[in-house]
Design a protein around this motif. Structure first.
Motif, PDB file in Angstrom:
ATOM      1  N   PRO A   1       0.813  -1.221   0.000  1.00 20.76           N
ATOM      2  CA  PRO A   1       0.000   0.000   0.000  1.00 20.76           C
ATOM      3  C   PRO A   1       0.841   1.263   0.000  1.00 20.76           C
ATOM      4  O   PRO A   1       1.910   1.329   0.609  1.00 20.76           O
ATOM      5  CB  PRO A   1      -0.825  -0.125   1.286  1.00 20.76           C
ATOM      6  CG  PRO A   1      -0.071  -1.071   2.144  1.00 20.76           C
ATOM      7  CD  PRO A   1       0.621  -2.011   1.226  1.00 20.76           C
ATOM      8  N   GLY A   2       0.341   2.261  -0.733  1.00 16.75           N
ATOM      9  CA  GLY A   2       0.970   3.569  -0.784  1.00 16.75           C
ATOM     10  C   GLY A   2      -0.009   4.630  -0.315  1.00 16.75           C
ATOM     11  O   GLY A   2      -0.968   4.331   0.401  1.00 16.75           O
ATOM     12  N   PRO A   3       0.185   5.869  -0.736  1.00 14.79           N
ATOM     13  CA  PRO A   3      -0.657   6.969  -0.249  1.00 14.79           C
ATOM     14  C   PRO A   3      -2.020   7.003  -0.929  1.00 14.79           C
ATOM     15  O   PRO A   3      -2.255   6.343  -1.942  1.00 14.79           O
ATOM     16  CB  PRO A   3       0.160   8.212  -0.626  1.00 14.79           C
ATOM     17  CG  PRO A   3       0.928   7.785  -1.845  1.00 14.79           C
ATOM     18  CD  PRO A   3       1.280   6.341  -1.605  1.00 14.79           C
ATOM     19  N   SER A   4      -2.906   7.786  -0.372  1.00 10.00           N
ATOM     20  CA  SER A   4      -4.198   8.090  -0.977  1.00 10.00           C
ATOM     21  C   SER A   4      -4.205   9.555  -1.396  1.00 10.00           C
ATOM     22  O   SER A   4      -3.569  10.402  -0.765  1.00 10.00           O
ATOM     23  CB  SER A   4      -5.340   7.828   0.008  1.00 10.00           C
ATOM     24  OG  SER A   4      -5.423   6.468   0.354  1.00 10.00           O
ATOM     25  N   ALA A   5      -4.931   9.851  -2.477  1.00 12.26           N
ATOM     26  CA  ALA A   5      -5.034  11.226  -2.957  1.00 12.26           C
ATOM     27  C   ALA A   5      -6.221  11.310  -3.903  1.00 12.26           C
ATOM     28  O   ALA A   5      -6.774  10.290  -4.335  1.00 12.26           O
ATOM     29  CB  ALA A   5      -3.750  11.664  -3.649  1.00 12.26           C
TER      30      ALA A   5
END
Length: 262
Positions: free
Chosen positions: A24-28
């Motif tokens: 998982p990485g960032p949300s935007a």
């Protein structure tokens, strides 16, 4: 049908579980769409949807002709994610040479996470497109592509994206510079020096050939796959058509090849 090195999946739900191989990485929030596989986020990050290739648009390139259904793919992606908050997941190299994020995108749906790549492929608005340093979840991506192709959706209605016959040398030479899916039986597989050649005709200086260079062979070896074992097999290979002693595709990793039968 099997893809080299991958388990075979035949269905893909619209609301898919997140592939276990991803990190998982960032949300935007998505604020703009460049084409059918590129989005801009409100953080300033541009994301290239890894694992798929949508029909290309010129995007300011002089002399570049839009591929058929390029605008339709862009519109479909916009309908899916524009203004939405997306979560990035990574499955290999995280940035390309342009600084874009190479990520899988998920959005929240009423029944769970929706995989953006899976939706685009299953609706026939992209093809699977992979790299040796970004090979996660390709079994699921191929499954999604097969849905769109089997139902004749999107690009699969257009002859521009038709599956090519490995014995049709004239057509393949007309497609030099294009990304193609080519099917045929490997007449001969041979290693010469540091390269493996998969020949589809008796005249290697004229007929279609798949070439696996030394770097690609290391990837095959790490996956415990012997490309010489493909001799006599009916396969589909995908990649960019070049012209060198006839039409050819350079293969850099096993997942570019699907075994269709004996």
């Amino acid at each position: 049908m099997i893809v080299l090195g991958l388990a075979t999946l035949w269905t893909l739900p619209a609301h898919a579980q997140i592939c276990a191989a991803l990190t998982p990485g960032p949300s935007a929030r998505v604020v703009s769409i460049s084409d059918g596989d590129t989005v801009d986020l409100d953080t300033g990050l541009t994301v290239r949807l890894v694992g798929m290739q949508a029909p290309k648009l010129p995007l300011g390139r002089d002399g570049f002709e839009a591929w058929p259904l390029g605008e339709e793919a862009k519109t479909a992606l916009a309908d899916l994610v524009l203004g939405e908050t997306v979560r990035l997941y990574y499955g290999g190299e995280t940035r390309d040479r342009h600084g874009r994020a190479l990520a899988h995108l998920f959005i929240d749906g009423s029944d769970g996470p929706v995989w953006v790549q899976g939706e685009m492929l299953a609706n026939g608005l992209a093809r699977v497109y992979s790299f040796p340093d970004n090979r996660s979840c390709l079994a699921e991506l191929y499954a999604a592509e097969r849905i769109g192709r089997a139902e004749g959706l999107g690009i699969w209605q257009d002859t521009y994206y038709a599956l090519q016959d490995a014995t049709d040398v004239t057509t393949l030479l007309d497609r030099v510079g294009g990304y193609e899916l080519v099917e045929g039986r490997v007449l001969n597989a041979d290693k010469v020096g540091s390269r493996v050649y998969l020949n589809f005709g008796r005249y290697w200086k004229e007929d279609f050939t798949v070439v696996i260079e030394e770097g690609g062979l290391r990837v095959f070896q790490s996956a415990d796959i012997d490309p010489l074992a493909l001799e006599g097999r009916l396969i589909r290979v995908r990649g960019w058509i070049e012209s060198h002693d006839g039409p050819r595709i350079d293969v850099t990793h096993p997942e570019q090849i699907e075994i269709l039968g004996q």
